[in-house]
Write an enzyme that holds these catalytic residues in place. Structure first.
Site, mmCIF file in Angstrom:
data_model
loop_
_atom_site.group_PDB
_atom_site.id
_atom_site.type_symbol
_atom_site.label_atom_id
_atom_site.label_comp_id
_atom_site.label_asym_id
_atom_site.label_seq_id
_atom_site.Cartn_x
_atom_site.Cartn_y
_atom_site.Cartn_z
ATOM 1 N N GLU A 1 6.633 -7.588 7.871
ATOM 2 C CA GLU A 1 7.424 -6.487 8.636
ATOM 3 C C GLU A 1 7.752 -7.119 10.014
ATOM 4 O OE1 GLU A 1 5.080 -2.716 6.345
ATOM 5 O OE2 GLU A 1 4.465 -3.370 8.287
ATOM 6 N N THR B 1 6.767 -0.431 6.968
ATOM 7 C CA THR B 1 7.625 0.203 5.768
ATOM 8 C C THR B 1 6.999 1.421 5.167
ATOM 9 O OG1 THR B 1 6.508 -1.649 4.438
ATOM 10 C CG2 THR B 1 8.532 -1.972 5.337
ATOM 11 N N LYS C 1 5.915 8.559 3.125
ATOM 12 C CA LYS C 1 4.640 8.257 2.603
ATOM 13 C C LYS C 1 3.932 6.886 3.165
ATOM 14 C CE LYS C 1 1.549 7.748 -1.357
ATOM 15 N NZ LYS C 1 1.380 6.188 -1.038
ATOM 16 N N MET D 1 0.944 4.354 5.215
ATOM 17 C CA MET D 1 -0.678 4.104 5.550
ATOM 18 C C MET D 1 -1.429 3.695 6.677
ATOM 19 S SD MET D 1 -0.797 1.339 2.186
ATOM 20 C CE MET D 1 -2.690 1.265 2.220
ATOM 21 N N GLU D 2 -0.515 4.247 7.840
ATOM 22 C CA GLU D 2 -1.177 3.849 9.360
ATOM 23 C C GLU D 2 -0.809 5.135 10.276
ATOM 24 O OE1 GLU D 2 -1.059 0.180 7.124
ATOM 25 O OE2 GLU D 2 0.699 1.193 7.768
ATOM 26 N N ASP E 1 10.633 1.959 -1.183
ATOM 27 C CA ASP E 1 10.024 2.455 -2.467
ATOM 28 C C ASP E 1 10.591 3.912 -2.636
ATOM 29 O OD1 ASP E 1 7.329 3.511 -2.315
ATOM 30 O OD2 ASP E 1 7.274 1.833 -1.139
#
Length: 251
Positions: A15, A92, A176, A178-179, A202
């Site tokens: 990324e 992402t 959605k 994760m960080e 996605d």
């Protein structure tokens, strides 16, 4: 609010690579304790210093340090070492086709950033689990850079359990990842404004397995992220009043 130092927090090397190359950032090898896996890159845009902290590789498993634990540590180190005026979490994420997301869209977090997998059904702890960390007013920057807006929702799993889906829906989440909420928690402690920029790899509400879409679209999403992140850096570095309301910090 004049911004002189911007700290960008990213989880994955793939990324970050396009952004490092676009701005010509250079490694700062001795910025943190050598026992820590985080990688630091620095550079300048106009009159602002830009610091990028990437999660680095896990020494045991050899994969990128993703999720809330590395993000929390990266953010604390960035704040403690570089004293930034602005934090940007870039990465992402998954989007919802039912809410208008397409692969490669870049969103800016608006309203608040929330957790969806900290379910603590005890009085007082339920709201704590969700967090709901407010974002600055991002209307101006979203318009200027052509970004979609929405609530960013954080959890530590790539997939989405039915329970997660219900919480994301209740939280009005459109992205959605994760960080971001972990970073927002630290930003809230230090009262530093946080911007979340998320590029869609996605679509979590389709039949395609999330991991297949992620791997297929990671390079495309990272390139789109780099374009908007670079534009955002120039916007914030060159704008004496980058938010519609400078007092609108995390709270």
């Amino acid at each position: 609010m004049k911004i002189s130092t911007i700290a960008v927090i990213m989880a994955m090397a793939d990324e970050a690579k396009p952004f490092i190359e676009a701005l010509g950032l250079k490694p700062a090898v001795s910025a943190f304790d050598s026992r820590l896996p985080m990688e630091v890159y620095t550079g300048a845009v106009e009159k602002a210093e830009v610091v990028l902290v990437v999660g680095g590789k896990d020494r045991r498993f050899g994969v990128d340090n993703v999720g809330t634990q590395p993000a929390t540590l990266s953010t604390y180190l960035a704040i403690d070492t570089f004293k930034p005026d602005l934090l940007i979490n870039a990465g992402t994420a998954g989007g919802f086709k039912s809410k208008g997301a397409d692969i490669g869209d870049v969103y800016i977090g608006s309203d608040s950033i929330r957790f969806h997998d900290r379910r603590i059904p005890i009085p007082g702890f339920a709201a704590y689990g969700i967090g709901s960390y407010r974002t600055p007013d991002v209307d101006d920057v979203a318009t200027a850079l052509g970004l979609k807006k929405g609530v960013v929702s954080t959890g530590n799993s790539l997939d989405m359990l039915p329970e997660d889906r219900l919480v994301i829906q209740a939280n009005q989440g459109v992205v959605k990842e994760m960080e971001a909420a972990a970073i927002a928690w630290v930003a809230d402690l230090y009262q530093i404004p946080l911007i979340a920029l998320k590029s869609i790899t996605d679509l979590v509400d389709t039949d395609t397995p999330t991991q297949d879409d992620f791997l297929k679209n990671l390079n495309l999403a990272s390139e789109k992220l780099q374009e908007k992140l670079t534009a955002a850096i120039y916007y914030f570095a060159g704008n004496e009043r980058p938010f519609a309301d400078d007092t609108s910090l995390a709270s």
